[in-house]
Every structure is written in structure tokens, then in C-alpha cells.
Write a protein that holds these residues in place. Structure first.
Motif, PDB file in Angstrom:
ATOM      1  N   MET A 135      -2.832  -5.369 -10.170  1.00 20.84           N
ATOM      2  CA  MET A 135      -1.894  -5.734 -11.202  1.00 20.84           C
ATOM      3  C   MET A 135      -0.495  -5.800 -10.583  1.00 20.84           C
ATOM      4  O   MET A 135      -0.058  -4.874  -9.936  1.00 20.84           O
ATOM      5  CB  MET A 135      -1.940  -4.669 -12.306  1.00 20.84           C
ATOM      6  N   ASN A 136       0.184  -6.943 -10.765  1.00 21.54           N
ATOM      7  CA  ASN A 136       1.538  -7.033 -10.245  1.00 21.54           C
ATOM      8  C   ASN A 136       2.524  -6.448 -11.256  1.00 21.54           C
ATOM      9  O   ASN A 136       2.153  -6.097 -12.384  1.00 21.54           O
ATOM     10  CB  ASN A 136       1.888  -8.469  -9.862  1.00 21.54           C
ATOM     11  N   PHE A 137       3.777  -6.343 -10.866  1.00 15.88           N
ATOM     12  CA  PHE A 137       4.766  -5.670 -11.710  1.00 15.88           C
ATOM     13  C   PHE A 137       4.956  -6.376 -13.043  1.00 15.88           C
ATOM     14  O   PHE A 137       5.079  -5.733 -14.082  1.00 15.88           O
ATOM     15  CB  PHE A 137       6.103  -5.538 -10.992  1.00 15.88           C
ATOM     16  N   ASN A 138       4.991  -7.719 -13.038  1.00 14.47           N
ATOM     17  CA  ASN A 138       5.213  -8.449 -14.290  1.00 14.47           C
ATOM     18  C   ASN A 138       4.095  -8.186 -15.299  1.00 14.47           C
ATOM     19  O   ASN A 138       4.361  -8.008 -16.491  1.00 14.47           O
ATOM     20  CB  ASN A 138       5.361  -9.949 -14.026  1.00 14.47           C
ATOM     21  N   GLU A 139       2.849  -8.162 -14.831  1.00 16.80           N
ATOM     22  CA  GLU A 139       1.732  -7.850 -15.727  1.00 16.80           C
ATOM     23  C   GLU A 139       1.863  -6.434 -16.270  1.00 16.80           C
ATOM     24  O   GLU A 139       1.672  -6.194 -17.464  1.00 16.80           O
ATOM     25  CB  GLU A 139       0.393  -7.989 -14.984  1.00 16.80           C
ATOM     26  N   TYR A 140       2.183  -5.498 -15.378  1.00 16.28           N
ATOM     27  CA  TYR A 140       2.358  -4.109 -15.795  1.00 16.28           C
ATOM     28  C   TYR A 140       3.503  -3.991 -16.802  1.00 16.28           C
ATOM     29  O   TYR A 140       3.372  -3.344 -17.843  1.00 16.28           O
ATOM     30  CB  TYR A 140       2.626  -3.230 -14.570  1.00 16.28           C
TER      31      TYR A 140
ATOM     32  N   TYR B 138      10.212   2.240 -11.245  1.00 15.50           N
ATOM     33  CA  TYR B 138       9.944   3.492 -10.522  1.00 15.50           C
ATOM     34  C   TYR B 138       8.487   3.909 -10.696  1.00 15.50           C
ATOM     35  O   TYR B 138       7.813   4.262  -9.728  1.00 15.50           O
ATOM     36  CB  TYR B 138      10.881   4.593 -11.027  1.00 15.50           C
ATOM     37  N   GLN B 139       8.001   3.842 -11.929  1.00 17.39           N
ATOM     38  CA  GLN B 139       6.606   4.223 -12.210  1.00 17.39           C
ATOM     39  C   GLN B 139       5.636   3.293 -11.483  1.00 17.39           C
ATOM     40  O   GLN B 139       4.634   3.741 -10.933  1.00 17.39           O
ATOM     41  CB  GLN B 139       6.376   4.175 -13.719  1.00 17.39           C
ATOM     42  N   TYR B 140       5.943   2.000 -11.454  1.00 18.87           N
ATOM     43  CA  TYR B 140       5.091   1.036 -10.762  1.00 18.87           C
ATOM     44  C   TYR B 140       5.047   1.320  -9.263  1.00 18.87           C
ATOM     45  O   TYR B 140       3.986   1.289  -8.647  1.00 18.87           O
ATOM     46  CB  TYR B 140       5.600  -0.387 -11.014  1.00 18.87           C
ATOM     47  N   LYS B 141       6.207   1.643  -8.679  1.00 18.61           N
ATOM     48  CA  LYS B 141       6.238   1.970  -7.246  1.00 18.61           C
ATOM     49  C   LYS B 141       5.412   3.214  -6.960  1.00 18.61           C
ATOM     50  O   LYS B 141       4.728   3.293  -5.944  1.00 18.61           O
ATOM     51  CB  LYS B 141       7.677   2.169  -6.766  1.00 18.61           C
ATOM     52  N   LYS B 142       5.466   4.203  -7.841  1.00 14.68           N
ATOM     53  CA  LYS B 142       4.658   5.414  -7.675  1.00 14.68           C
ATOM     54  C   LYS B 142       3.172   5.084  -7.747  1.00 14.68           C
ATOM     55  O   LYS B 142       2.374   5.620  -6.979  1.00 14.68           O
ATOM     56  CB  LYS B 142       5.004   6.458  -8.747  1.00 14.68           C
ATOM     57  N   MET B 143       2.812   4.207  -8.677  1.00 11.81           N
ATOM     58  CA  MET B 143       1.411   3.800  -8.785  1.00 11.81           C
ATOM     59  C   MET B 143       0.980   3.057  -7.523  1.00 11.81           C
ATOM     60  O   MET B 143      -0.116   3.262  -7.009  1.00 11.81           O
ATOM     61  CB  MET B 143       1.199   2.895 -10.003  1.00 11.81           C
ATOM     62  N   CYS B 144       1.855   2.207  -7.020  1.00 13.37           N
ATOM     63  CA  CYS B 144       1.547   1.438  -5.810  1.00 13.37           C
ATOM     64  C   CYS B 144       1.306   2.360  -4.628  1.00 13.37           C
ATOM     65  O   CYS B 144       0.466   2.085  -3.781  1.00 13.37           O
ATOM     66  CB  CYS B 144       2.696   0.491  -5.463  1.00 13.37           C
ATOM     67  N   PHE B 145       2.061   3.442  -4.559  1.00 13.27           N
ATOM     68  CA  PHE B 145       1.954   4.343  -3.416  1.00 13.27           C
ATOM     69  C   PHE B 145       0.577   4.986  -3.347  1.00 13.27           C
ATOM     70  O   PHE B 145       0.053   5.219  -2.273  1.00 13.27           O
ATOM     71  CB  PHE B 145       3.043   5.420  -3.514  1.00 13.27           C
ATOM     72  N   SER B 146      -0.043   5.237  -4.495  1.00 15.42           N
ATOM     73  CA  SER B 146      -1.333   5.915  -4.478  1.00 15.42           C
ATOM     74  C   SER B 146      -2.518   4.949  -4.468  1.00 15.42           C
ATOM     75  O   SER B 146      -3.615   5.321  -4.086  1.00 15.42           O
ATOM     76  CB  SER B 146      -1.439   6.874  -5.671  1.00 15.42           C
ATOM     77  N   GLU B 147      -2.345   3.727  -4.885  1.00 13.98           N
ATOM     78  CA  GLU B 147      -3.441   2.760  -4.864  1.00 13.98           C
ATOM     79  C   GLU B 147      -3.455   2.020  -3.527  1.00 13.98           C
ATOM     80  O   GLU B 147      -2.427   1.755  -2.946  1.00 13.98           O
ATOM     81  CB  GLU B 147      -3.273   1.745  -5.990  1.00 13.98           C
ATOM     82  N   LEU B 148      -4.668   1.659  -3.081  1.00 15.62           N
ATOM     83  CA  LEU B 148      -4.742   0.972  -1.795  1.00 15.62           C
ATOM     84  C   LEU B 148      -4.676  -0.543  -1.919  1.00 15.62           C
ATOM     85  O   LEU B 148      -4.121  -1.210  -1.066  1.00 15.62           O
ATOM     86  CB  LEU B 148      -6.021   1.388  -1.066  1.00 15.62           C
ATOM     87  N   GLU B 149      -5.261  -1.115  -2.947  1.00 14.80           N
ATOM     88  CA  GLU B 149      -5.267  -2.562  -3.082  1.00 14.80           C
ATOM     89  C   GLU B 149      -4.199  -2.988  -4.080  1.00 14.80           C
ATOM     90  O   GLU B 149      -4.424  -3.044  -5.261  1.00 14.80           O
ATOM     91  CB  GLU B 149      -6.644  -3.055  -3.550  1.00 14.80           C
ATOM     92  N   ASN B 150      -3.016  -3.287  -3.629  1.00 13.39           N
ATOM     93  CA  ASN B 150      -1.932  -3.730  -4.495  1.00 13.39           C
ATOM     94  C   ASN B 150      -0.899  -4.507  -3.703  1.00 13.39           C
ATOM     95  O   ASN B 150      -0.982  -4.622  -2.487  1.00 13.39           O
ATOM     96  CB  ASN B 150      -1.286  -2.536  -5.216  1.00 13.39           C
ATOM     97  N   GLU B 151       0.079  -5.015  -4.419  1.00 12.30           N
ATOM     98  CA  GLU B 151       1.102  -5.840  -3.786  1.00 12.30           C
ATOM     99  C   GLU B 151       1.913  -5.081  -2.744  1.00 12.30           C
ATOM    100  O   GLU B 151       2.273  -5.638  -1.710  1.00 12.30           O
ATOM    101  CB  GLU B 151       2.071  -6.368  -4.845  1.00 12.30           C
ATOM    102  N   PHE B 152       2.204  -3.816  -3.024  1.00  9.53           N
ATOM    103  CA  PHE B 152       3.009  -3.029  -2.100  1.00  9.53           C
ATOM    104  C   PHE B 152       2.314  -2.889  -0.750  1.00  9.53           C
ATOM    105  O   PHE B 152       2.924  -3.097   0.302  1.00  9.53           O
ATOM    106  CB  PHE B 152       3.295  -1.643  -2.704  1.00  9.53           C
ATOM    107  N   ILE B 153       1.029  -2.553  -0.760  1.00 11.00           N
ATOM    108  CA  ILE B 153       0.276  -2.379   0.481  1.00 11.00           C
ATOM    109  C   ILE B 153       0.113  -3.712   1.201  1.00 11.00           C
ATOM    110  O   ILE B 153       0.216  -3.783   2.424  1.00 11.00           O
ATOM    111  CB  ILE B 153      -1.104  -1.727   0.212  1.00 11.00           C
ATOM    112  N   GLU B 154      -0.145  -4.768   0.431  1.00 15.34           N
ATOM    113  CA  GLU B 154      -0.273  -6.091   1.052  1.00 15.34           C
ATOM    114  C   GLU B 154       1.028  -6.490   1.747  1.00 15.34           C
ATOM    115  O   GLU B 154       1.006  -7.003   2.868  1.00 15.34           O
ATOM    116  CB  GLU B 154      -0.650  -7.137   0.004  1.00 15.34           C
ATOM    117  N   SER B 155       2.150  -6.242   1.081  1.00 18.41           N
ATOM    118  CA  SER B 155       3.430  -6.600   1.704  1.00 18.41           C
ATOM    119  C   SER B 155       3.718  -5.691   2.900  1.00 18.41           C
ATOM    120  O   SER B 155       4.283  -6.138   3.897  1.00 18.41           O
ATOM    121  CB  SER B 155       4.576  -6.543   0.694  1.00 18.41           C
TER     122      SER B 155
END
Length: 192
Positions: A1-6, A66-83
Motif C-alpha cells: 500500500m502506498n502513502f496515498n492509498e493509506y 509519520y505513522q506510514y514511515k513507521k509501518m514501512c520500517f517494519s514491513e519488508l515489501e513496500n515502497e520504502f524498502i524498494e526505494s
């Protein structure tokens, strides 16, 4: 899920601005953690005068980011990890496919002993054949690590959660964070 969807899935629940107490309940944190986050400048706020007194006013978009970035940090398959993976791939493009320990040391800024400890604990996977590590052809260079294995290590939770980071690691993390924030801003995530 990207940030806009969230963002669009949760924004209807909240007003445009909230107080610190409401922010604590949204994020599920205590007030001391909220003070710490705000003191570091991670979530900006401003003071407003109300009939009840002076209160903090915090944009809900800043809290959700901030909450989305925290979620990204713990999930492996997301935009943050891909970038993050793309960032490290660009940094490693001039390196060979098989990396000796000395290249890992140079790239990460950690010592040879630390890198060898990562290998011994199986955090950083070396090149193996029949369960034996393949050593570098040059004497004294240590184990060989494939570039893909190194990228998996760099984007994995172990490396990202190192508390006492090397100066190079800190700089790389800061650069990627700035690039990711610019990417999110261009997509309209910051002021959606």
C-alpha cells in the motif's frame, strides 16, 4: 500500500488539525514519547490560543506520514524498502558482482571484525559451495559475498536497526531519507 492509498483510507476519521493528546491516541504512544518526537522535529506543530488555554495544533497529514514511515520500517515489501534497494543498487553499480570483505568494510564504514561477525551470525550471507564459504582468490581478503546478498542485507531489518551506526551508514541513511521525502512530496503525499 502506498502513502496515498493509506492516507485516503484513514483521513475521513480525523479532523484537519488535532491536539497532542489526540495524536497520542492515534499513534498509540504516551505523552513523553510524543514530546520526544516533537522535540526532535519529526512531527511539526504550532501553538494556538483557545478558550481553554494555549494548545498544540498538529496537522493530521504530518501524523499520518509519520505513522506510514513507521509501518514501512517494519514491513519488508513496500515502497520504502524498494526505494532503499534502488538507492543502494545505484551506490553499488561500480562494484563487482562478487564483493570481498574489504569492499563491504569500505562501503559500510564498519570494521573487518564487525563484517566477519555478521557473516558468522548468518546475517550477511557469504558465497558458499557444499556448505563451505568460498574465500577470495587474493590472500587475506576473506569471504566473498554476492552483490544481491549484500543488497538483501543492506535493506534487511538487522542492518537498518543497528543502533550505533558508522558515519558512512548514518550519511547513507540520511541521504536516502531525503530522497524518499522528496519522492513522496512530488507525488503529493506531504500535502495530500
Amino acid at each position: 500500500m502506498n502513502f496515498n492509498e493509506y492516507y485516503h483510507s484513514v483521513i475521513d476519521r480525523y479532523p484537519e488539525y488535532v491536539t497532542q493528546k489526540e495524536m497520542c491516541s492515534i499513534l498509540g504512544i504516551c505523552t513523553s514519547t510524543a514530546y520526544s518526537i516533537q522535540k526532535k522535529g519529526i512531527i511539526p506543530f504550532e501553538y494556538v490560543n483557545t478558550p481553554e488555554g494555549r494548545r498544540q495544533q498538529i496537522k493530521i497529514t504530518d501524523i499520518l506520514l509519520y505513522q506510514y514511515k513507521k509501518m514501512c520500517f517494519s514491513e519488508l515489501e513496500n515502497e520504502f524498502i524498494e526505494s532503499l534497494r534502488n538507492y543502494y543498487q545505484k551506490q553499488l553499480r561500480d562494484f563487482p558482482q562478487l564483493l570481498p570483505v574489504s569492499d563491504i568494510v569500505r562501503f559500510t564504514g564498519y570494521g573487518k571484525t564487525t563484517v566477519n561477525n555478521w557473516i558468522m551470525r548468518n546475517e550477511l550471507k557469504p558465497l558458499t559451495y557444499k556448505n563451505k564459504r568460498i574465500q577470495s582468490f587474493n590472500r587475506g581478503k576473506g569471504s566473498l559475498i554476492t552483490k544481491d546478498s549484500f543488497l538483501d542485507f543492506l535493506t534487511g531489518t538487522y542492518y537498518r536497526r543497528i543502533i550505533r551506526k558508522s558515519n558512512i551508514h548514518k550519511e547513507q541513511a540520511k541521504q536516502h531519507e531525503q530522497l524518499f521525502d522528496m519522492f513522496m512530496a512530488k507525488r503529493g503525499a506531504m500535502n495530500a
